[in-house]
Design an enzyme around this catalytic site. Structure first.
Site, PDB file in Angstrom:
ATOM      1  N   SER A 204       0.853  -1.188   0.000  1.00 59.30           N
ATOM      2  CA  SER A 204       0.000   0.000   0.000  1.00 59.30           C
ATOM      3  C   SER A 204       0.893   1.243   0.000  1.00 59.30           C
ATOM      4  CB  SER A 204      -0.961  -0.029   1.180  1.00 59.30           C
ATOM      5  OG  SER A 204      -1.983   0.922   1.012  1.00 59.30           O
ATOM      6  N   ASP A 444      -8.916  -5.521  -5.188  1.00 59.51           N
ATOM      7  CA  ASP A 444      -8.552  -4.465  -4.247  1.00 59.51           C
ATOM      8  C   ASP A 444      -9.585  -3.336  -4.310  1.00 59.51           C
ATOM      9  OD1 ASP A 444      -7.270  -2.372  -2.785  1.00 59.51           O
ATOM     10  OD2 ASP A 444      -5.326  -3.254  -3.229  1.00 59.51           O
ATOM     11  N   HIS A 482      -7.713  -5.575  -0.301  1.00 59.53           N
ATOM     12  CA  HIS A 482      -6.625  -4.812   0.297  1.00 59.53           C
ATOM     13  C   HIS A 482      -6.308  -5.385   1.673  1.00 59.53           C
ATOM     14  CE1 HIS A 482      -4.053  -1.310  -0.264  1.00 59.53           C
ATOM     15  NE2 HIS A 482      -4.182  -1.048   1.027  1.00 59.53           N
TER      16      HIS A 482
END
Length: 552
Positions: A204, A444, A482
């Site tokens: 990330s 995601d 995610h």
């Protein structure tokens, strides 16, 4: 008395000698390793001069240093010397960079810098497992590990540090170089030599940081792991603004949690078997994309139907919100490196936006928005506008004009350079012989996987496939969101990277073991992009051996 390989003091005048003196290099590995723990506590209170840090600072101070014994309660890392400290900012008004460095007694000759998440704000200790290798830690495997808080203190979801220019630069890229240089100085002092290999790993924001070190400090790293990389950091924040405006600035635009869940379940029903297996994973995303018109038609309210946020069809305004998510953002002006867009999400190909990082659960807009009520993307985008762009905490993003930002346009461009990682020039990293493993979940809901794909394709257009294949591997994982999802892969990325860097064995198809609670233990091939895992039609669908990586 402080001693590292018979040196009797540790002051500013001798740091330079520590970095070059032949006596240090002559220490044997075993002898140096014994000193790293035997005299660990002598480091406390010592200083590292600004002259050996590659970006401007006022030097670093070691706040604490002590040996963590192998048998210490909760320690899974073996014996190591834990060092904490801070790197002094140039301005008194700027927060310092807090760091931690861990020097294992049994060092493998390698160093690993570990990235952060969100807006950072907490020290990355370097003592935890890699995100997708929960069974062991790099420190336990002999890596000297280190990380920082990126130069401010606070919750990873808060952007209020951005009123300070130096803090923004530290967050964007400065802390990476500064922490790395201090850590390598400590490694040199502890073991008498610099690492044979230095790696970076993150996801990330940490994935963006991985691309950042490649683009800004290419000669400092031999290999990088970048998962779900937020490389177009400004783009994803502006994407959040656009989605929030679709949800709350238009009457009836908010999509309820139950409705978003229905979207996900409808997509799975239509697309699950396109990869040959009914396993809850939308594996063949491109084939599913072709079914998008009929999926949307089945979700749209028929004439006379009225939507309910609890469980129903979707209105035209709600479909428009989802299509905004799908389409992404295109601006009438360029940001960094000529980029004027942020690709959208796989909304109708298996992304579940009903979770904690989804679109939120309230049709009422809070001031400021929150993740839970108004959605992760919009809350983050709103904070970006308030603190990074306008620096006016009272100015929310609902009415911010992305197409015509007026006096804030140049600010948006400057920020995109500072906190983004979209520079396509990888030539120095390639010349250095660096290797990159990137992974992203196709489901995601926070960072668009299509941005990672677009950047990868841009590298191929720039350098050609053969050159890109020589330094980069991209793995796109179906069903993975995610950090969550219907498939959460566990696999040894660090081992794959080290094998590639150290022995020239490039990773190809890998195997991931699912750590999602409902399906824990099933395995799937982790395929190189653009391939996806397809079921062969016989044998257990829980075994990777019964799948093959094929082109869409």
């Amino acid at each position: 008395m402080f001693r590292f390989c018979r040196l009797l003091s540790f002051d500013v005048s001798r740091i330079r000698a520590l970095l070059a003196v032949v006596a240090l290099a002559a220490c044997s590995n075993a002898h140096a390793a014994s000193y790293v723990t035997k005299h660990c506590d002598d480091l406390e209170g010592k200083n590292v001069p600004a002259s050996i840090i590659g970006l401007p600072t006022r030097g670093a101070t070691i706040v604490s240093a002590w040996v963590v014994k192998a048998a210490a309660p909760g320690n899974r890392n073996g014996e190591y010397c834990r060092v904490t400290g801070f790197i002094k900012a140039l301005q008194d008004s700027t927060p310092d960079i807090r760091f931690e460095v861990n020097l294992p007694s049994r060092w493998n000759g390698r160093a690993l810098q570990m990235g952060g998440g969100g807006y950072n704000g907490t020290i990355v200790s370097g003592t935890e497992p890699m995100p997708f290798a929960p069974d062991s830690t790099p420190l336990a495997r002999g890596y000297a590990t280190f990380g920082s808080d990126s130069g401010h203190v606070g919750n990873a979801g808060r952007a209020d540090f951005a009123g300070n220019d130096e803090a923004i630069v530290n967050f964007g890229f400065g802390h990476l170089k500064k922490t790395r240089d201090v850590a390598l100085a400590l490694i040199q002092m502890g073991y008498g030599r610099t690492p044979e290999k230095t790696y970076f790993a993150g996801g990330s924001t940490g994935g963006r940081e991985g691309f950042t070190v490649i683009e800004r400090f290419p000669n400092d790293y031999d290999g990088v792991i970048a998962n779900a990389p937020a490389i177009n950091f400004s783009g994803v924040r502006l994407m959040g603004v656009r989605v929030g405006q679709a949800s709350y600035a238009k009457p009836g635009g908010f999509v309820g949690v139950a409705q978003q869940r229905r979207v996900f379940e409808t997509v799975v029903h239509e697309c699950d078997r396109l990869d040959g297996a009914a396993d809850g994973i939308v594996g063949n995303v491109e084939a599913c994309r072709k079914l998008e018109p009929q999926i949307i038609a089945s979700l749209r309210c028929a004439n006379g139907q009225r939507p309910s946020l609890r469980d129903s069809c979707l209105s035209d305004a709600q479909i428009d919100t989802l299509q905004t998510l799908r389409d992404g953002v295109t601006l009438p002006y360029p940001l960094a490196y000529g980029l004027d867009s942020y690709p959208g999400y796989n909304v109708f190909q298996g992304v579940d936006f009903s979770g904690t990082l989804g679109l939120g659960d309230s049709p009422t807009l809070l001031n400021p928005p929150t993740f839970a009520a108004n959605g992760y993307l919009f809350a983050q985008g709103d904070a970006y506008v308030r603190h990074f762009v306008t620096r006016d905490p009272g100015l929310g993003a609902l009415t911010f004009d992305l197409d015509n930002p007026g006096r804030f346009r140049q600010r948006l461009v400057t920020l995109a350079y500072t906190v983004g990682a979209m520079n396509p020039d990888f030539s120095a990293f390639i010349a250095h012989g660096g290797k990159l493993i990137a992974m992203h979940g196709l489901a995601d809901e926070v960072i668009s996987p299509n941005q990672t794909i677009a950047f990868y394709r841009g590298l191929i257009d720039r350098y050609g496939k053969d050159i890109v294949d020589a330094f980069m591997r991209l793995y796109m994982v179906p069903g993975f969101q995610h950090g969550n999802g219907v498939f959460i892969p566990a696999w040894d990325e660090l081992g794959a990277l080290d094998e590639w860097v150290s022995n020239g064995v490039a990773p190809e198809t890998l195997v991931g073991s699912d750590i999602a609670p409902a399906t824990n233990g099933r395995t799937r091939p982790i395929c190189r992009y653009p391939n996806y895992p397809r079921y062969l039609g016989k044998g257990s669908i829980n075994s990777a051996t019964n799948f093959r990586c094929v082109e869409p």
